[in-house]
Write a protein that holds these residues in place. Structure first.
Motif, short mmCIF file in Angstrom:
data_model
loop_
_atom_site.label_atom_id
_atom_site.label_comp_id
_atom_site.label_asym_id
_atom_site.label_seq_id
_atom_site.Cartn_x
_atom_site.Cartn_y
_atom_site.Cartn_z
N ILE A 135 -17.68 8.33 -34.45
CA ILE A 135 -18.56 8.64 -35.58
C ILE A 135 -18.33 10.10 -36.00
O ILE A 135 -18.16 10.40 -37.20
N ILE A 136 -18.27 10.99 -35.03
CA ILE A 136 -18.09 12.41 -35.33
C ILE A 136 -16.73 12.67 -35.99
O ILE A 136 -16.63 13.43 -36.94
N THR A 137 -15.69 11.99 -35.51
CA THR A 137 -14.36 12.25 -36.09
C THR A 137 -14.16 11.52 -37.41
O THR A 137 -13.57 12.07 -38.34
N LEU A 138 -14.67 10.29 -37.51
CA LEU A 138 -14.31 9.43 -38.65
C LEU A 138 -15.39 9.31 -39.72
O LEU A 138 -15.09 9.03 -40.87
N ARG A 139 -16.64 9.49 -39.33
CA ARG A 139 -17.73 9.30 -40.27
C ARG A 139 -18.86 10.27 -39.90
O ARG A 139 -19.96 9.84 -39.51
N PRO A 140 -18.60 11.56 -39.99
CA PRO A 140 -19.56 12.54 -39.46
C PRO A 140 -20.92 12.48 -40.15
O PRO A 140 -21.93 12.91 -39.57
N GLN A 141 -20.97 11.95 -41.36
CA GLN A 141 -22.28 11.84 -42.01
C GLN A 141 -23.11 10.72 -41.38
O GLN A 141 -24.31 10.63 -41.65
N ALA A 142 -22.50 9.90 -40.55
CA ALA A 142 -23.21 8.89 -39.75
C ALA A 142 -24.21 8.10 -40.59
O ALA A 142 -25.35 7.88 -40.22
N ASP A 143 -23.74 7.64 -41.75
CA ASP A 143 -24.63 7.01 -42.71
C ASP A 143 -24.54 5.48 -42.73
O ASP A 143 -25.31 4.84 -43.45
N LEU A 144 -23.60 4.91 -41.99
CA LEU A 144 -23.41 3.46 -42.07
C LEU A 144 -24.03 2.78 -40.86
O LEU A 144 -24.00 3.30 -39.76
N PRO A 145 -24.56 1.56 -41.07
CA PRO A 145 -25.08 0.80 -39.93
C PRO A 145 -23.94 0.35 -39.02
O PRO A 145 -22.83 0.09 -39.50
N ILE A 146 -24.25 0.25 -37.76
CA ILE A 146 -23.22 -0.12 -36.79
C ILE A 146 -23.61 -1.36 -35.99
O ILE A 146 -24.79 -1.72 -35.91
N VAL A 147 -22.60 -1.97 -35.41
CA VAL A 147 -22.78 -2.99 -34.36
C VAL A 147 -21.99 -2.48 -33.16
O VAL A 147 -20.75 -2.46 -33.20
N PRO A 148 -22.66 -2.03 -32.11
CA PRO A 148 -21.91 -1.55 -30.94
C PRO A 148 -21.49 -2.70 -30.04
O PRO A 148 -22.27 -3.62 -29.79
N ILE A 149 -20.25 -2.67 -29.61
CA ILE A 149 -19.75 -3.64 -28.64
C ILE A 149 -19.22 -2.86 -27.44
O ILE A 149 -18.32 -2.02 -27.58
N TYR A 150 -19.81 -3.10 -26.29
CA TYR A 150 -19.40 -2.41 -25.08
C TYR A 150 -18.55 -3.32 -24.21
O TYR A 150 -18.83 -4.51 -24.06
N THR A 151 -17.51 -2.73 -23.63
CA THR A 151 -16.66 -3.44 -22.68
C THR A 151 -16.73 -2.73 -21.34
O THR A 151 -16.94 -1.52 -21.28
N ASN A 152 -16.51 -3.46 -20.28
CA ASN A 152 -16.45 -2.85 -18.96
C ASN A 152 -15.01 -2.51 -18.61
O ASN A 152 -14.22 -3.38 -18.27
N ILE A 153 -14.68 -1.23 -18.73
CA ILE A 153 -13.34 -0.76 -18.31
C ILE A 153 -13.50 0.18 -17.13
O ILE A 153 -12.60 0.95 -16.79
N PHE A 154 -14.65 0.13 -16.47
CA PHE A 154 -15.09 1.26 -15.66
C PHE A 154 -15.47 0.85 -14.25
O PHE A 154 -15.29 1.62 -13.31
#
Lengths: 287, 120
Positions: A135-154
């Motif tokens: 968000i900070i690098t690509l859309r810093p105005q953070a104005d669009l709604p999101i759908v977060p998808i988390y994966t377990n790589i950890f």
């Protein structure tokens, strides 16, 4: 049907925010090139004119924990608070609040379950720097709604690399079949070779430049078959003990499509990891 | 082997600024207190419920009580959790940027692949 406006795969470097917001005279020598490249990368999302962002990332033991660890999880909430105390402390990341797109979340959960992925969900999810960095690098105005998808790589046991690719393919199919007139961008972040908390950490470059070179080639050319023929859960330990985050790039290769070359590609060599940026414009997107 | 509990210690301390300082200043006393009072707390659950069976092995307790991150790596503590918490405690003692992180790597230099198993 919805339009897949852009597919973006990127590394997520938690120090970009601090580096790019400190006074120019205090910035490290690599800052200028890094900021220039990120600014150019940002333009590839801007020109796609998205309405909603599907954000693929991985929680770094912030909200998700070993007492109840999902392999793949989709957030479904009207808002997502973002970043945690230890990310403020270590990386200087700001607290943020992002809007959610509940309708698309609900759609992806229902259809994803029916397509054979037993997805976990969360109605109260605080997202971490794997989602806020892009968000900070690509859309810093953070104005669009999101759908977060988390994966377990950890937290082993992890899903197989092929499963990440399959999920990426399914996400694309579902978005393209979504009855909506919105433009959707899918943005996923992971790592190339990376070591954290091990003997190869914080070297002058990423721990395995040869892996990085191959990985960038696989991604840029959409060589899913070649990538899957070499990458296994065991093999990913060799380039660095945090390199399983590369599987999020593999998921994004699944979204982008077999053999589909990236329309935009760039890399930045930093002190302990290589940054890599890729954008695809699906033909029908008209970006 | 209670690798999960070592990780739980690192995870819960790392997210609490007051605990980070207490663990830095009095590691042995803090580890004893945490094991007695917090090890069996069920996270993400109703506050009245707790587990009954979690305890450190002696070698794990000693590694935590001596801030021995090399031994924690050897025991299979999750490297990200160890690194993040130890940066929070000790980066401040180094003048050079990444000075602590680089020393951390040097002190682990005798490990080669495969690294100790971190599965829980």
């Amino acid at each position: 049907m919805a339009t897949l406006a852009a597919v973006i795969a990127s590394t997520h470097h938690p120090f970009y925010y601090k580096t790019s917001t400190m006074p120019p005279e205090e910035r490290p020598p690599f800052a200028e090139e890094w900021i220039t490249k990120v600014t150019a990368f940002r333009e590839t999302l801007t020109r796609a004119a998205p309405d909603v962002l599907v954000m693929v990332g991985s929680d770094h033991f912030h909200q998700l924990w070993l007492d109840n660890m999902p392999q793949f999880l989709i957030g479904k909430a009207p808002f997502y608070d973002a970043n945690f105390y230890n990310e403020e402390r270590e990386f200087g990341l700001p607290r943020m609040r992002l809007k959610g797109h509940e309708e698309l979340s609900a759609y992806l959960l229902r259809e994803g379950l029916d397509a054979g992925f037993d997805l976990a969900f969360s109605n109260e999810l605080r997202v971490d720097h794997s989602i806020t960095c892009p968000i900070i690098t690509l859309r810093p105005q953070a104005d669009l709604p999101i759908v977060p998808i988390y994966t377990n790589i950890f937290a082993p046991p992890l899903p197989q690399p092929a499963r990440f690719v399959q999920l990426g393919r399914t996400i694309r199919q579902l978005i393209e079949a979504w009855p909506s007139d919105l433009r959707v961008a899918v943005i996923g972040t992971g790592h190339l070779s990376l070591e954290l908390g091990g003997p190869r950490q914080f070297g002058p470059h990423g721990p395995d430049p040869e892996f990085d070179r191959k990985a960038v080639e696989w991604i840029a050319t959409g060589d899913i078959e070649g990538c899957l023929s070499e990458v296994t859960l065991d093999s990913l330990w060799k380039p660095g003990n945090a390199t399983h985050g590369f599987m999020d790039f593999m998921l994004m290769m699944g979204v982008a499509g077999d053999g589909v070359k990236a329309d935009y590609m760039d890399t930045v060599d930093l002190f302990h990891t290589m940054e890599a940026y890729f954008t695809w414009y699906p033909k029908e997107a008209g970006a | 082997m209670s690798r999960y509990l070592v990780n739980k210690f690192l995870f819960t301390v790392d997210r609490d600024p007051e605990w980070v300082e207490r663990y830095r200043e009095d590691p042995r006393g803090f580890v004893a207190w945490w094991e007695a009072e917090k090890a069996n707390s069920l996270l993400n659950c109703h506050s009245g419920e707790a587990s009954t069976w979690l305890a450190f092995e002696d070698e794990e307790r000693e590694a935590l009580a001596t801030h021995d991150y090399v031994r924690l790596f050897e025991l299979g503590a999750h490297p990200f959790l160890t690194l993040t918490l130890f940066i929070a405690m000790f980066e401040r003692d180094y003048d050079e940027p990444l000075g602590f992180q680089k020393e951390y790597a040097r002190r682990l230099a005798h490990f080669s692949l495969p690294y100790p198993d971190i599965a829980t």
